[in-house]
Scaffold this active site. Structure first.
Site, short mmCIF file in Angstrom:
data_model
loop_
_atom_site.label_atom_id
_atom_site.label_comp_id
_atom_site.label_asym_id
_atom_site.label_seq_id
_atom_site.Cartn_x
_atom_site.Cartn_y
_atom_site.Cartn_z
CE LYS A 266 -3.81 1.94 2.83
NZ LYS A 266 -4.64 1.65 4.03
CB SER B 201 -7.77 3.55 3.35
OG SER B 201 -6.94 2.93 4.33
CB SER C 153 -8.08 0.63 6.23
OG SER C 153 -8.72 1.85 6.47
#
Length: 484
Positions: free
Chosen positions: A93, A167, A191
């Site tokens: 990420k 996210s 997330s």
């Protein structure tokens, strides 16, 4: 086929699309010399390139370094190296540092390249993983969708019209579409678990500190942890083991555990609380009837596996959400300062930053002092049960553009309506795993979370592996639309 007329959502089971390999499949192919790391990495890079205009999972693709690392991995294997992830393409990420690459964390504007790999990236590379790119995330990881002016909208592999969640939505989309077999995400309020639920993946939010957040001693005042997304429990456990560990400066250092040892080992008969009560947030949330039914079906599966399932809800209390708000928004303020002055922030981020600045002193200190009391109150449920089973989300994935025109209040209300139940485990620091739980009548994935007390990853992984064995969720994969 899972799907409904009028929807482009759908799944296939075993036939039609080419079966996506698991990470353990790739390890076997590498070990038997059926394939090289360079071939796997080139295959992954081609898939990313073809999908990027539509799926939009990646912020940065590391073509040159990935190919160099793949060649090095092949040489290491030829020399007898048996590192656990040697030659496997992995995505991370875009909130973790890769040397020479900016960590934009979903923002728009200039961010200076990182000077060093962060600890989780260093450990993955030491385990032989090849980092092929950094995946998209919403701005500063605040919301359960993955879009922003810096990169556009990331789409859900199960339906091009829907968000994969957030996210860690880019990581989820990349794994669900088969661009990589596993990816690193982070979880500060769900997330990892939310996008895992909405893309039919296993998503592990481990114990706080299990995976180092260094060079940050902790992330977002301890509520955010690094974790893993994969299609199978075994794959997720292997990557979690490779990524786990601490440095001296880490604020949280749980006792070490090798979680992959628990895959395939029965956890013994457990008592499990089925919880459909949402913690107080000030906003209303209603559980979608098909998600309720899916959660109950998982409860039935657990009973067939020999476990006892009872109705029960943790005692969240009324103050928990206030303590969470103080810690998370104060963490936003710290991250914004780290990014510098050359990024342009969403108006909703600016509003949350103002709140974080107000809450970052006495109120934050008070929130942190309450952690032990919060753990005792919520953890009292583990005096009578071993695990809590709950819906990961209250609603199926929203449309990709559903949040585009909302202000701060409207966004907060919408995200609580969709995702009211994951954040308490971030405040408490305890592990939780999302596992796939079927599909809506429109073909959209549903997930449930297995929630345990401190340092219970082994038990949760063992239980998740049992569910995978009886449900066969790993055989289901989305129809490919992102190559056209």
């Amino acid at each position: 086929m899972v799907g409904a007329s009028g929807s482009d959502a759908g799944a296939i089971s075993g036939s039609g699309n080419q079966r996506l390999p698991t990470l353990t499949d790739l390890l076997y192919q590498l070990a038997t010399r059926a394939v090289t790391s360079e071939e796997l990495v080139r295959r992954s890079l081609r898939a990313i390139d073809v999908s990027q205009p539509t799926l939009n999972a990646f912020r940065v693709v590391l073509t040159e370094s990935a190919l160099a690392d793949a060649a090095a991995a092949d040489k290491r294997r030829a020399a007898g190296d048996t590192a656990p992830l040697l030659g496997i393409p992995i995505a991370v990420k875009d909130d973790v540092d890769v040397a020479g690459v900016p960590t934009a964390f979903g923002t728009q504007g200039y961010v200076a390249p990182a000077t060093d790999d962060c600890e989780v990236v260093r450990r993955l590379k030491a385990a032989g993983a090849v980092i092929v790119g950094k995946t998209n995330t919403c701005e500063l990881g605040q919301w359960p969708f993955t879009s922003g002016p810096g990169f556009g909208h990331t789409r859900n592999p199960w339906s091009r019209r829907h968000t994969p969640g957030g996210s860690s939505g880019g990581s989820a989309a990349a794994v669900a579409a088969g661009l990589v077999t596993a990816a690193i995400g982070s979880d500060g309020a769900g997330s990892i678990r939310i996008p895992a639920a909405w893309t039919h993946l296993v998503g592990i939010k481990p114990q706080r500190g299990r995976i180092s957040t260094w060079p940050l001693p902790e992330a977002f005042n301890g509520v955010t942890v690094n974790g893993v997304l994969a299609r199978t429990v075994e794959d997720a456990a292997l990557v979690l083991d490779a990524a786990s560990g601490n440095v001296e400066g880490d604020r949280h250092q749980p006792p070490p555990v090798t979680v992959s040892d628990f895959v395939g080992i029965a956890p013994g008969p457990l008592k499990i609380a089925l919880s459909t009560h949402f913690p107080y947030t000030g906003f209303r949330a209603k559980l979608h009837p098909e998600i309720l039914a899916a959660t109950q079906r998982v409860g039935d599966q657990l009973e067939l596996l020999g476990h006892t399932v009872v109705k029960g809800n943790p005692d969240y209390g009324l103050r928990l959400s206030w303590n969470f708000l103080a810690r998370s928004t104060a963490g936003l303020w710290e991250w914004a300062e780290r990014l510098g002055d050359e990024v342009t922030l969403d108006r909703r981020t600016v509003s949350n930053l103002r709140m974080g600045h107000v809450l970052s002193q006495a109120i934050l200190r008070s929130a942190r002092r309450h952690e032990a009391a919060d753990q005792r109150r919520v953890g009292s449920i583990f005096d009578i049960v071993d695990v809590v089973l709950a819906p990961t989300t209250a609603q199926p994935p929203p449309m990709a553009r559903a949040f585009d025109r909302l202000g701060s209040f409207g966004t907060d209300r919408a995200i609580i309506a969709a995702c009211p139940s994951t954040w308490p485990w971030n405040l408490l620091g305890w592990p939780s795993i999302n596992v796939p739980a079927g599909f809506t009548s429109d073909g959209l994935p549903i997930g449930v979370q297995l929630m345990g007390p401190a340092n219970s990853e082994g038990m949760l992984i063992s239980l998740a592996a049992e569910l995978e064995a009886v449900s066969g969720w790993a055989t289901k994969q989305p129809q490919v639309w992102w190559t056209s």
